[in-house]
Every structure is written in C-alpha cells, then in structure tokens.
Scaffold this motif. Structure first.
Motif, PDB file in Angstrom:
ATOM      1  N   LEU A 153       0.340   7.922 -27.103  1.00  0.00           N
ATOM      2  CA  LEU A 153       1.493   8.951 -26.546  1.00  0.00           C
ATOM      3  C   LEU A 153       1.154   9.712 -25.356  1.00  0.00           C
ATOM      4  N   LEU A 154      -0.367  10.279 -25.287  1.00  0.00           N
ATOM      5  CA  LEU A 154      -0.833  10.646 -24.239  1.00  0.00           C
ATOM      6  C   LEU A 154      -0.789   9.941 -22.906  1.00  0.00           C
ATOM      7  N   VAL A 155      -1.031   8.570 -23.149  1.00  0.00           N
ATOM      8  CA  VAL A 155      -0.977   7.625 -22.131  1.00  0.00           C
ATOM      9  C   VAL A 155       0.287   7.437 -21.549  1.00  0.00           C
ATOM     10  N   SER A 156       1.320   7.203 -22.460  1.00  0.00           N
ATOM     11  CA  SER A 156       2.817   6.995 -22.111  1.00  0.00           C
ATOM     12  C   SER A 156       3.461   8.169 -21.579  1.00  0.00           C
ATOM     13  N   ASN A 157       2.850   9.420 -21.734  1.00  0.00           N
ATOM     14  CA  ASN A 157       3.293  10.578 -21.281  1.00  0.00           C
ATOM     15  C   ASN A 157       2.708  10.854 -19.851  1.00  0.00           C
ATOM     16  N   SER A 158       1.603  11.281 -19.918  1.00  0.00           N
ATOM     17  CA  SER A 158       0.847  11.976 -18.641  1.00  0.00           C
ATOM     18  C   SER A 158       0.614  10.544 -17.738  1.00  0.00           C
ATOM     19  N   GLY A 159       0.002   9.501 -18.297  1.00  0.00           N
ATOM     20  CA  GLY A 159      -0.197   8.421 -17.674  1.00  0.00           C
ATOM     21  C   GLY A 159       0.903   7.720 -17.191  1.00  0.00           C
ATOM     22  N   ALA A 160       1.822   7.758 -17.734  1.00  0.00           N
ATOM     23  CA  ALA A 160       3.032   7.135 -16.993  1.00  0.00           C
ATOM     24  C   ALA A 160       3.691   7.734 -16.104  1.00  0.00           C
ATOM     25  N   ILE A 161       3.838   9.129 -16.266  1.00  0.00           N
ATOM     26  CA  ILE A 161       4.496   9.875 -15.059  1.00  0.00           C
ATOM     27  C   ILE A 161       3.506   9.995 -13.944  1.00  0.00           C
ATOM     28  N   CYS A 162       2.115   9.864 -14.031  1.00  0.00           N
ATOM     29  CA  CYS A 162       1.403   9.838 -12.934  1.00  0.00           C
ATOM     30  C   CYS A 162       1.586   8.539 -12.232  1.00  0.00           C
ATOM     31  N   VAL A 211      -0.677  12.709  -1.511  1.00  0.00           N
ATOM     32  CA  VAL A 211      -0.782  11.938  -2.811  1.00  0.00           C
ATOM     33  C   VAL A 211      -1.659  11.309  -3.273  1.00  0.00           C
ATOM     34  N   ILE A 212      -2.209  10.731  -2.377  1.00  0.00           N
ATOM     35  CA  ILE A 212      -3.562   9.759  -2.825  1.00  0.00           C
ATOM     36  C   ILE A 212      -4.651  10.741  -3.262  1.00  0.00           C
ATOM     37  N   LEU A 213      -4.858  11.932  -2.902  1.00  0.00           N
ATOM     38  CA  LEU A 213      -5.762  12.811  -3.220  1.00  0.00           C
ATOM     39  C   LEU A 213      -5.535  13.317  -4.703  1.00  0.00           C
ATOM     40  N   PHE A 214      -4.311  13.641  -5.065  1.00  0.00           N
ATOM     41  CA  PHE A 214      -3.769  14.268  -6.222  1.00  0.00           C
ATOM     42  C   PHE A 214      -3.862  13.139  -7.410  1.00  0.00           C
ATOM     43  N   PHE A 215      -3.030  11.907  -6.987  1.00  0.00           N
ATOM     44  CA  PHE A 215      -2.744  10.942  -8.046  1.00  0.00           C
ATOM     45  C   PHE A 215      -3.951  10.141  -8.343  1.00  0.00           C
ATOM     46  N   PRO A 224      -7.238  10.731  -8.996  1.00  0.00           N
ATOM     47  CA  PRO A 224      -7.956  11.276 -10.077  1.00  0.00           C
ATOM     48  C   PRO A 224      -7.269  11.305 -11.392  1.00  0.00           C
ATOM     49  N   CYS A 225      -5.972  11.761 -11.270  1.00  0.00           N
ATOM     50  CA  CYS A 225      -4.985  11.983 -12.296  1.00  0.00           C
ATOM     51  C   CYS A 225      -4.787  10.506 -13.265  1.00  0.00           C
ATOM     52  N   ILE A 226      -4.663   9.681 -12.290  1.00  0.00           N
ATOM     53  CA  ILE A 226      -4.411   8.344 -13.060  1.00  0.00           C
ATOM     54  C   ILE A 226      -5.802   7.805 -13.576  1.00  0.00           C
ATOM     55  N   PHE A 227      -6.870   7.998 -13.108  1.00  0.00           N
ATOM     56  CA  PHE A 227      -8.229   7.639 -13.744  1.00  0.00           C
ATOM     57  C   PHE A 227      -8.438   8.334 -14.886  1.00  0.00           C
ATOM     58  N   ILE A 228      -8.093   9.565 -15.081  1.00  0.00           N
ATOM     59  CA  ILE A 228      -8.324  10.707 -16.185  1.00  0.00           C
ATOM     60  C   ILE A 228      -7.168  10.206 -17.537  1.00  0.00           C
ATOM     61  N   TYR A 229      -5.814   9.979 -16.974  1.00  0.00           N
ATOM     62  CA  TYR A 229      -4.909   9.808 -17.903  1.00  0.00           C
ATOM     63  C   TYR A 229      -4.467   8.360 -18.497  1.00  0.00           C
ATOM     64  N   MET A 287     -18.691  11.360 -15.069  1.00  0.00           N
ATOM     65  CA  MET A 287     -17.933  11.512 -13.906  1.00  0.00           C
ATOM     66  C   MET A 287     -16.714  12.349 -14.048  1.00  0.00           C
ATOM     67  N   ASP A 288     -16.368  12.317 -15.419  1.00  0.00           N
ATOM     68  CA  ASP A 288     -14.960  13.176 -15.819  1.00  0.00           C
ATOM     69  C   ASP A 288     -14.806  14.358 -15.091  1.00  0.00           C
ATOM     70  N   LYS A 289     -15.871  15.370 -15.605  1.00  0.00           N
ATOM     71  CA  LYS A 289     -15.903  16.527 -15.052  1.00  0.00           C
ATOM     72  C   LYS A 289     -15.433  16.694 -13.584  1.00  0.00           C
ATOM     73  N   MET A 290     -16.317  15.889 -12.801  1.00  0.00           N
ATOM     74  CA  MET A 290     -16.310  16.065 -11.482  1.00  0.00           C
ATOM     75  C   MET A 290     -15.060  15.806 -10.919  1.00  0.00           C
ATOM     76  N   ILE A 291     -14.337  14.508 -11.410  1.00  0.00           N
ATOM     77  CA  ILE A 291     -13.003  14.072 -11.023  1.00  0.00           C
ATOM     78  C   ILE A 291     -11.872  15.154 -11.494  1.00  0.00           C
ATOM     79  N   THR A 292     -12.212  15.933 -12.396  1.00  0.00           N
ATOM     80  CA  THR A 292     -11.029  16.608 -12.872  1.00  0.00           C
ATOM     81  C   THR A 292     -11.299  17.990 -11.897  1.00  0.00           C
ATOM     82  N   ILE A 293     -12.320  18.159 -11.281  1.00  0.00           N
ATOM     83  CA  ILE A 293     -12.416  19.283 -10.478  1.00  0.00           C
ATOM     84  C   ILE A 293     -11.777  19.207  -9.139  1.00  0.00           C
ATOM     85  N   PHE A 294     -11.659  17.779  -8.924  1.00  0.00           N
ATOM     86  CA  PHE A 294     -11.199  17.381  -7.453  1.00  0.00           C
ATOM     87  C   PHE A 294      -9.864  17.534  -7.508  1.00  0.00           C
TER      88      PHE A 294
END
Length: 309
Positions: free
Chosen positions: A197-206, A246-250, A252-257, A266-273
């Motif tokens: 559900l997390l991937v289909s929600n946050s991941g799909a939106i991103c 768009v590239i800078l924001f999406f 890292p979001c796609i990588f995480i979610y 590397m997750d913490k550093m990517i999230t910081i970005f």
C-alpha cells in the motif's frame, strides 16, 4: 485499528550520527540550510505578494510552491537541528504521527503544485491566445484547493497505515525523522500488505507525477519550434527551471518510496537531499533563472514604487 495493542509510547531517533563532534557539524550545517530555506522562500513569497508585475498564474503557483517548501522543510528541519544538540533524542508516538502527516501533506502538495505549474506553462506556450481565459484566477484557486484536498487524502492514508501497525518493541528508529518506511521495521506484525500500500500510494504518486510532468514538458518543448527566437529563449528558461526542480525532487522520492521495505546506508543522505536540500535550492533556481522575479526583488530592495513596470 490495532492502535490499542501498542506497547510503544515513544521512539528513539538515532539521527545522522552519534559522534558528538559530528553532531555539532550537523547542527551548524543544517541550521544554515534551514535559515537559507526560510530566507529564500519568504523572500519569494513577499516579492510575489507585493509586486504587481508578478500577477500572472505562473507566479500564483510559484507562491504556493515556496509556501509548501517552507512548511515541508519546517516539518523536518527544526526538530532535526535541536536533536543534533541532544545526547538522547526521543519522539512521542503522537508527535511521530504529526510529523508523518505534515511531512507527507506538504511533500504531496509540492508535487501537485509542480504539476499545476507544468499545466500553466503548457497553456501559456501551446494556447497563448486563450491563456488568460483558461487560467483565470477562479480556475487557479480551484486547482490549488484540489491540490490541498488531494494532499490531505494522501497524508491521511499514511496515518491510517501507521495506526494499523502494532508496535510492541523495539522502538529505535535508525533515521532522523518519523516516516512509515522506517516504522515498518519496528512493527510486530507482517508488514507485506502495508508495504504494498505504501508503494502503491507514495510510490505511485511520485512515479505517475514524474511521468506526467516529463511528458508535458516534451510536448511544451516540441511546440516551441513555432515560436520566435526570443520567445523560445524565455520559454526555455522557465521550463528548464521547472525541469531541474522536478528532477531534484522526484529522483530521491522515487528511490525511497518505490522499492520493498529494505534500507540502505545512503537512505538518510538521499532523504536529506529532498527534505532539506530541494527547498533550499528551489528559490535559487527560480530567482537566478527568472529575470522578472529578480527585477521585482530589486524594486523592493531599492524601495522604488512597485508599479514602475
């Protein structure tokens, strides 16, 4: 919900580092980043609100982008900065829920505002004669309201997923913030469906939003062939700014979610970005590449009448 079965009333945040010297470095760096974020975005907000030259729908949406950037960063940075000064950092269950809600609400709002900015550029470049009729103030207000409602639905879903998880211990989060993904590791239940559900929600939106945005910009850039050299230059400058954001924001979001519930160093550093870095970079991108914003800011700084256009 399974909230009544929870034995955990607070979580321990490990943060970025446990080393006292590095903690001080984290404090100094991210305090500067956060102050820069506030200064840059508030400057854009004030400039757009006080300048008659920036009354077009593009700057109407840019105002809300800066607003969401400010709130998005504020939902994370202040606590992270304060925690870097403390030896032991804890966050109550209720505070964790509030952080998840605000973090996802303003993050999702930023995504929707970026989509609205792409729609605005498409209409301005591909339908120039009907631009003001299509992108009227009433239409823009309605689109922003829809973005707020959609963001609320998304973040409420994150809260529902969080509250559906039972936490019996341990309560140590190897992160500097509360988010559903690191909490999945602490739940004393099978989290497969929640992760889906997390991937289909946050991941799909991103992912879907990124595809929509890039497709729209391909159409926009293709349509610029019919414009004059000066018109192409101005439109390209605006579109390139949007594409960079768009590239800078999406990215890292796609990588995480959009992946299974696994963590990488590397997750913490990517999230910081994307939580700290992107809100800081957005004002620089939109001011350094936008002559109208720079001119409006100069008029404010020099205390000249704003109406001198």
């Amino acid at each position: 919900m399974m909230l009544l079965n929870n034995n955990v009333t607070e979580f321990i945040l490990l943060g970025l580092t446990q080393d006292p010297v590095r903690k001080k470095i984290v404090f100094a760096i991210f305090l500067l980043f956060y102050l820069g974020t506030l200064l840059g975005n508030l400057l854009i907000i004030i400039t757009i609100k006080t300048s008659r030259a920036l009354g077009s729908p593009m700057y109407f949406f840019l105002f809300y982008l800066s607003f969401s950037d400010t709130c998005f960063s504020t939902s994370i940075a202040p606590r992270m900065i304060v925690d870097s000064l403390l030896k032991n950092t804890t966050i109550s269950f209720n505070e964790c829920i509030i952080q998840i809600f605000s973090f996802h609400f303003f993050g999702c709002l930023e995504i929707f505002i970026l989509i609205l900015m792409a729609v605005d550029r498409y209409v301005a470049i591909c339908k120039p004669l009907h631009y003001m009729a299509i992108m009227s103030r009433r239409v823009c207000n309605t689109l922003v309201v829809i973005a707020w409602v959609g963001s609320c639905v998304h973040s409420s879903t994150q809260i529902f997923l969080t509250l559906s998880l039972p936490f019996c211990g341990p309560n140590v989060i190897d992160h500097y913030l509360c988010d559903l993904e690191p909490l999945l590791k602490l739940a004393c239940a099978d989290t497969y469906m929640v992760n889906v559900l997390l991937v289909s929600n946050s991941g799909a939106i991103c992912t879907v939003s990124l595809v929509m945005l890039m497709f729209s910009y391909v159409i926009i850039l293709h349509s610029l062939r019919n414009h004059s050299a000066e018109g192409r230059k101005k439109a390209l400058s605006t579109c390139i700014s949007h594409i960079i954001v768009v590239i800078l924001f999406f990215g890292p979001c796609i990588f995480i979610y959009t992946r299974p519930a696994t963590t990488f160093p590397m997750d913490k550093m990517i999230t910081i970005f994307y939580t700290i870095g992107t809100p800081l970079l957005n004002p620089l991108i939109y001011t350094l590449r936008n002559a109208e914003v720079k001119n409006a800011m100069k008029k404010i700084w020099s205390k000249k009448p704003i109406s001198e256009d």
